[in-house]
Motif scaffolding. Structure first.
Motif, PDB file in Angstrom:
ATOM      1  N   ARG A  52       0.718  -1.299  -0.004  1.00 50.12           N
ATOM      2  CA  ARG A  52      -0.048  -0.072   0.009  1.00 50.12           C
ATOM      3  C   ARG A  52       0.934   1.225   0.151  1.00 50.12           C
ATOM      4  NH1 ARG A  52      -4.287   1.361   4.604  1.00 50.12           N
ATOM      5  NH2 ARG A  52      -2.504   0.675   6.019  1.00 50.12           N
ATOM      6  N   GLU A  80      -8.514  15.981   0.986  1.00 52.18           N
ATOM      7  CA  GLU A  80      -7.795  14.727   2.073  1.00 52.18           C
ATOM      8  C   GLU A  80      -6.762  14.168   1.247  1.00 52.18           C
ATOM      9  OE1 GLU A  80      -9.597  11.155   4.550  1.00 52.18           O
ATOM     10  OE2 GLU A  80     -11.034  12.606   3.710  1.00 52.18           O
ATOM     11  N   SER A 109      -4.652  11.319   3.430  1.00 55.54           N
ATOM     12  CA  SER A 109      -4.321  10.559   4.651  1.00 55.54           C
ATOM     13  C   SER A 109      -3.280   9.459   4.227  1.00 55.54           C
ATOM     14  CB  SER A 109      -5.550  10.057   5.211  1.00 55.54           C
ATOM     15  OG  SER A 109      -6.341  11.086   5.325  1.00 55.54           O
ATOM     16  N   ASP A 111      -3.804   5.867   3.321  1.00 58.21           N
ATOM     17  CA  ASP A 111      -5.247   5.334   3.193  1.00 58.21           C
ATOM     18  C   ASP A 111      -6.076   5.922   2.188  1.00 58.21           C
ATOM     19  OD1 ASP A 111      -4.812   3.499   5.572  1.00 58.21           O
ATOM     20  OD2 ASP A 111      -4.759   5.274   6.733  1.00 58.21           O
ATOM     21  N   LYS A 112      -6.053   7.104   1.962  1.00 60.58           N
ATOM     22  CA  LYS A 112      -6.874   7.965   1.043  1.00 60.58           C
ATOM     23  C   LYS A 112      -6.416   9.286   0.424  1.00 60.58           C
ATOM     24  CE  LYS A 112     -11.861   9.016   2.140  1.00 60.58           C
ATOM     25  NZ  LYS A 112     -13.063   9.213   3.143  1.00 60.58           N
ATOM     26  N   VAL A 144      -8.459  12.350  -1.382  1.00 61.34           N
ATOM     27  CA  VAL A 144      -9.485  13.073  -1.919  1.00 61.34           C
ATOM     28  C   VAL A 144      -9.324  14.631  -2.656  1.00 61.34           C
ATOM     29  CG1 VAL A 144     -12.038  13.978  -1.827  1.00 61.34           C
ATOM     30  CG2 VAL A 144     -10.958  11.965  -0.233  1.00 61.34           C
ATOM     31  N   THR A 154     -12.261  10.333  -5.279  1.00 58.86           N
ATOM     32  CA  THR A 154     -12.028   9.519  -3.702  1.00 58.86           C
ATOM     33  C   THR A 154     -11.301   8.439  -4.268  1.00 58.86           C
ATOM     34  OG1 THR A 154     -13.687  10.631  -2.819  1.00 58.86           O
ATOM     35  CG2 THR A 154     -12.805   8.888  -1.741  1.00 58.86           C
ATOM     36  N   THR A 195      -9.278   5.262  -2.564  1.00 57.46           N
ATOM     37  CA  THR A 195      -8.948   4.790  -1.030  1.00 57.46           C
ATOM     38  C   THR A 195      -7.955   3.422  -1.453  1.00 57.46           C
ATOM     39  OG1 THR A 195     -10.755   2.997  -1.328  1.00 57.46           O
ATOM     40  CG2 THR A 195     -11.052   4.965  -0.031  1.00 57.46           C
ATOM     41  N   GLU A 207      -6.298   0.032   0.185  1.00 61.39           N
ATOM     42  CA  GLU A 207      -6.611  -1.204   1.222  1.00 61.39           C
ATOM     43  C   GLU A 207      -5.777  -2.256   1.058  1.00 61.39           C
ATOM     44  OE1 GLU A 207      -9.979  -4.624   2.145  1.00 61.39           O
ATOM     45  OE2 GLU A 207     -10.605  -2.896   1.085  1.00 61.39           O
TER      46      GLU A 207
END
Length: 161
Positions: free
Chosen positions: A18, A75, A77, A80-81, A83, A114, A116, A118
């Motif tokens: 990741r 965003e 993060s 993880d993410k 946006v 967005t 993500t 995982e």
């Protein structure tokens, strides 16, 4: 019978951890390698991947011409993410109407993307959601472009490991 229109949603499994996949989405040098469909290139006038940061980019397409985009990172993060917004623009970074940019008139003036990340063992499942109807994204080629870019990203990650 109701027909619900669904927004663009694509999931792809990458053969990399990741953190490495996330870095490929946030490192401008890596983005230049994969973040444009086959046969196209991307340039960044500027890019700052941080909360509140922004970008101004252009995908150069030898068939359909240039596609300028501005956006803001809402965003970031890690790992993880992400946006961010995407707004059709011109070379100067001014917003332009969808039709003036070669998109259908009902194409959203502002998309929210967005992404993500995982972890699944040594792989990473990336899910991308955009606030555009999947049907429209398929008509304009935007959906297919994501699939092609994900293939390019897969190749980059293989070379990087």
């Amino acid at each position: 019978m109701s027909t619900t229109k669904k927004e663009l949603l694509i999931t792809h499994l990458f053969d990399a951890p990741r953190e490495i996949v996330f870095r490929a989405w946030t490192d401008p040098e890596k983005l230049k390698v994969w973040y444009a469909p086959d046969g196209c290139t991307i340039e960044y006038r500027h890019i700052e991947v941080s909360p509140g940061g922004s970008f101004h980019s252009c995908v150069h397409d030898p068939i359909y011409g240039d596609c300028w985009i501005t956006g803001k990172y809402l965003e970031v993060s890690a790992p993880d993410k992400l946006v961010f917004t995407m707004v059709l623009s011109n070379e100067l970074g001014n917003d332009v109407a969808s039709a003036d940019a070669g998109k259908p008139e009902d194409w959203p003036e502002r998309l929210i993307t967005t992404v993500t990340f995982e972890p699944i063992k040594q792989q990473t499942k990336v899910t991308i959601h955009q606030t555009v109807l999947e049907e429209e994204a398929k008509k304009t080629g935007a959906y297919q472009s994501w699939l092609k870019m994900f293939n390019k990203l897969s190749q980059l990650l293989i070379r990087s490991n």
